[in-house]
Write a protein that holds these residues in place. Sequence first.
Motif, PDB file in Angstrom:
ATOM      1  N   LEU A   1      13.438  82.692  76.418  1.00 24.97           N
ATOM      2  CA  LEU A   1      13.196  83.483  77.626  1.00 24.97           C
ATOM      3  C   LEU A   1      12.297  82.751  78.611  1.00 24.97           C
ATOM      4  CD1 LEU A   1      12.711  87.056  76.104  1.00 24.97           C
ATOM      5  CD2 LEU A   1      14.745  86.115  77.234  1.00 24.97           C
ATOM      6  N   ASP A   2      11.408  81.911  78.094  1.00 28.95           N
ATOM      7  CA  ASP A   2      10.514  81.126  78.952  1.00 28.95           C
ATOM      8  C   ASP A   2      11.121  79.778  79.339  1.00 28.95           C
ATOM      9  OD1 ASP A   2       8.591  83.111  78.939  1.00 28.95           O
ATOM     10  OD2 ASP A   2       7.531  82.282  77.215  1.00 28.95           O
ATOM     11  N   ASP A   3      12.424  79.616  79.077  1.00 20.87           N
ATOM     12  CA  ASP A   3      13.162  78.388  79.405  1.00 20.87           C
ATOM     13  C   ASP A   3      12.598  77.142  78.738  1.00 20.87           C
ATOM     14  OD1 ASP A   3      15.072  79.727  81.006  1.00 20.87           O
ATOM     15  OD2 ASP A   3      13.671  79.713  82.707  1.00 20.87           O
ATOM     16  N   GLN A   4      12.011  77.306  77.552  1.00 21.25           N
ATOM     17  CA  GLN A   4      11.507  76.171  76.783  1.00 21.25           C
ATOM     18  C   GLN A   4      12.485  75.784  75.677  1.00 21.25           C
ATOM     19  OE1 GLN A   4       7.488  76.817  75.451  1.00 21.25           O
ATOM     20  NE2 GLN A   4       6.915  77.785  77.365  1.00 21.25           N
ATOM     21  N   MET A   5      13.585  76.523  75.590  1.00 21.00           N
ATOM     22  CA  MET A   5      14.623  76.276  74.596  1.00 21.00           C
ATOM     23  C   MET A   5      15.939  76.716  75.226  1.00 21.00           C
ATOM     24  SD  MET A   5      14.734  77.912  70.769  1.00 21.00           S
ATOM     25  CE  MET A   5      14.660  76.631  69.545  1.00 21.00           C
ATOM     26  N   THR A   6      16.983  75.950  74.989  1.00 23.00           N
ATOM     27  CA  THR A   6      18.283  76.322  75.545  1.00 23.00           C
ATOM     28  C   THR A   6      18.971  77.339  74.636  1.00 23.00           C
ATOM     29  OG1 THR A   6      19.541  74.614  74.398  1.00 23.00           O
ATOM     30  CG2 THR A   6      18.556  74.013  76.544  1.00 23.00           C
ATOM     31  N   LEU A   7      19.978  77.999  75.176  1.00 23.79           N
ATOM     32  CA  LEU A   7      20.749  78.939  74.371  1.00 23.79           C
ATOM     33  C   LEU A   7      21.433  78.216  73.214  1.00 23.79           C
ATOM     34  CD1 LEU A   7      21.837  81.768  73.839  1.00 23.79           C
ATOM     35  CD2 LEU A   7      23.694  81.274  75.441  1.00 23.79           C
ATOM     36  N   ASP A   8      21.955  77.032  73.463  1.00 23.61           N
ATOM     37  CA  ASP A   8      22.604  76.261  72.397  1.00 23.61           C
ATOM     38  C   ASP A   8      21.630  75.918  71.276  1.00 23.61           C
ATOM     39  OD1 ASP A   8      25.113  76.340  73.588  1.00 23.61           O
ATOM     40  OD2 ASP A   8      24.831  74.420  74.614  1.00 23.61           O
ATOM     41  N   GLU A   9      20.413  75.530  71.637  1.00 22.54           N
ATOM     42  CA  GLU A   9      19.397  75.227  70.618  1.00 22.54           C
ATOM     43  C   GLU A   9      19.046  76.483  69.807  1.00 22.54           C
ATOM     44  OE1 GLU A   9      16.890  71.654  72.821  1.00 22.54           O
ATOM     45  OE2 GLU A   9      16.424  73.743  73.294  1.00 22.54           O
ATOM     46  N   LEU A  10      18.909  77.592  70.510  1.00 22.09           N
ATOM     47  CA  LEU A  10      18.581  78.842  69.841  1.00 22.09           C
ATOM     48  C   LEU A  10      19.708  79.273  68.901  1.00 22.09           C
ATOM     49  CD1 LEU A  10      16.694  81.248  69.488  1.00 22.09           C
ATOM     50  CD2 LEU A  10      17.707  82.249  71.537  1.00 22.09           C
ATOM     51  N   LEU A  11      20.945  79.171  69.371  1.00 22.55           N
ATOM     52  CA  LEU A  11      22.084  79.544  68.526  1.00 22.55           C
ATOM     53  C   LEU A  11      22.190  78.640  67.305  1.00 22.55           C
ATOM     54  CD1 LEU A  11      24.809  80.370  71.186  1.00 22.55           C
ATOM     55  CD2 LEU A  11      23.663  81.967  69.634  1.00 22.55           C
ATOM     56  N   LEU A  12      21.910  77.375  67.474  1.00 25.35           N
ATOM     57  CA  LEU A  12      21.956  76.449  66.346  1.00 25.35           C
ATOM     58  C   LEU A  12      20.912  76.834  65.294  1.00 25.35           C
ATOM     59  CD1 LEU A  12      23.089  73.883  65.032  1.00 25.35           C
ATOM     60  CD2 LEU A  12      21.386  72.588  66.319  1.00 25.35           C
ATOM     61  N   GLU A  13      19.713  77.187  65.738  1.00 27.46           N
ATOM     62  CA  GLU A  13      18.672  77.595  64.792  1.00 27.46           C
ATOM     63  C   GLU A  13      19.034  78.924  64.128  1.00 27.46           C
ATOM     64  OE1 GLU A  13      15.471  77.229  62.398  1.00 27.46           O
ATOM     65  OE2 GLU A  13      16.413  75.717  63.650  1.00 27.46           O
ATOM     66  N   PHE A  14      19.582  79.860  64.893  1.00 21.99           N
ATOM     67  CA  PHE A  14      20.053  81.118  64.305  1.00 21.99           C
ATOM     68  C   PHE A  14      21.094  80.827  63.232  1.00 21.99           C
ATOM     69  CE2 PHE A  14      19.234  85.375  66.242  1.00 21.99           C
ATOM     70  CZ  PHE A  14      18.129  85.025  66.985  1.00 21.99           C
ATOM     71  N   GLU A  15      22.035  79.986  63.567  1.00 22.57           N
ATOM     72  CA  GLU A  15      23.109  79.660  62.632  1.00 22.57           C
ATOM     73  C   GLU A  15      22.547  79.035  61.349  1.00 22.57           C
ATOM     74  OE1 GLU A  15      27.505  77.662  62.855  1.00 22.57           O
ATOM     75  OE2 GLU A  15      25.934  76.761  64.085  1.00 22.57           O
ATOM     76  N   ASN A  16      21.639  78.099  61.494  1.00 24.16           N
ATOM     77  CA  ASN A  16      21.031  77.451  60.331  1.00 24.16           C
ATOM     78  C   ASN A  16      20.300  78.461  59.446  1.00 24.16           C
ATOM     79  OD1 ASN A  16      21.965  74.945  61.129  1.00 24.16           O
ATOM     80  ND2 ASN A  16      20.060  74.390  62.162  1.00 24.16           N
ATOM     81  N   GLN A  17      19.542  79.353  60.073  1.00 23.05           N
ATOM     82  CA  GLN A  17      18.770  80.323  59.311  1.00 23.05           C
ATOM     83  C   GLN A  17      19.675  81.371  58.652  1.00 23.05           C
ATOM     84  OE1 GLN A  17      15.452  80.299  58.644  1.00 23.05           O
ATOM     85  NE2 GLN A  17      15.448  78.296  59.616  1.00 23.05           N
ATOM     86  N   ILE A  18      20.698  81.804  59.356  1.00 23.27           N
ATOM     87  CA  ILE A  18      21.636  82.783  58.789  1.00 23.27           C
ATOM     88  C   ILE A  18      22.386  82.167  57.616  1.00 23.27           C
ATOM     89  CG2 ILE A  18      23.766  84.080  59.248  1.00 23.27           C
ATOM     90  CD1 ILE A  18      22.640  84.510  62.112  1.00 23.27           C
ATOM     91  N   ASP A  19      22.840  80.944  57.786  1.00 21.91           N
ATOM     92  CA  ASP A  19      23.548  80.269  56.688  1.00 21.91           C
ATOM     93  C   ASP A  19      22.626  80.087  55.480  1.00 21.91           C
ATOM     94  OD1 ASP A  19      25.846  80.183  58.206  1.00 21.91           O
ATOM     95  OD2 ASP A  19      25.624  78.076  58.791  1.00 21.91           O
TER      96      ASP A  19
END
Length: 93
Positions: free
Chosen positions: A70-88
């Motif tokens: 939200l503070d534009d310090q991380m891109t949506l792609d980076e966030l989705l990649l981390e979500f994916e890693n943690q969910i997996d």
Amino acid sequence: MDSQKKKLIGIVLRMVHDIYRKTIQLENLFESGSVHLLSRDFDPFHELLQTLDLPAEKHTYFLELVELYLDDQMTLDELLLEFENQIDAANAS
């Protein structure tokens, strides 16, 4: 995580980002800190975490990541990649 689930998570996160930006703009316009675009009892990010069925101890970590997004310090792609890693990782254990 399958690609459809990842796309849906991305849609929700983009909406949260847009709502956050619009809220800030309206708060500045009206010189108020209490503008709410959504009902106060609905938190789309919390609903997303509940839907993903992640362990409660991961919620704070994901909240921190979303704040970076939200503070534009991380891109949506980076966030989705981390979500994916943690969910997996959560699904593997």
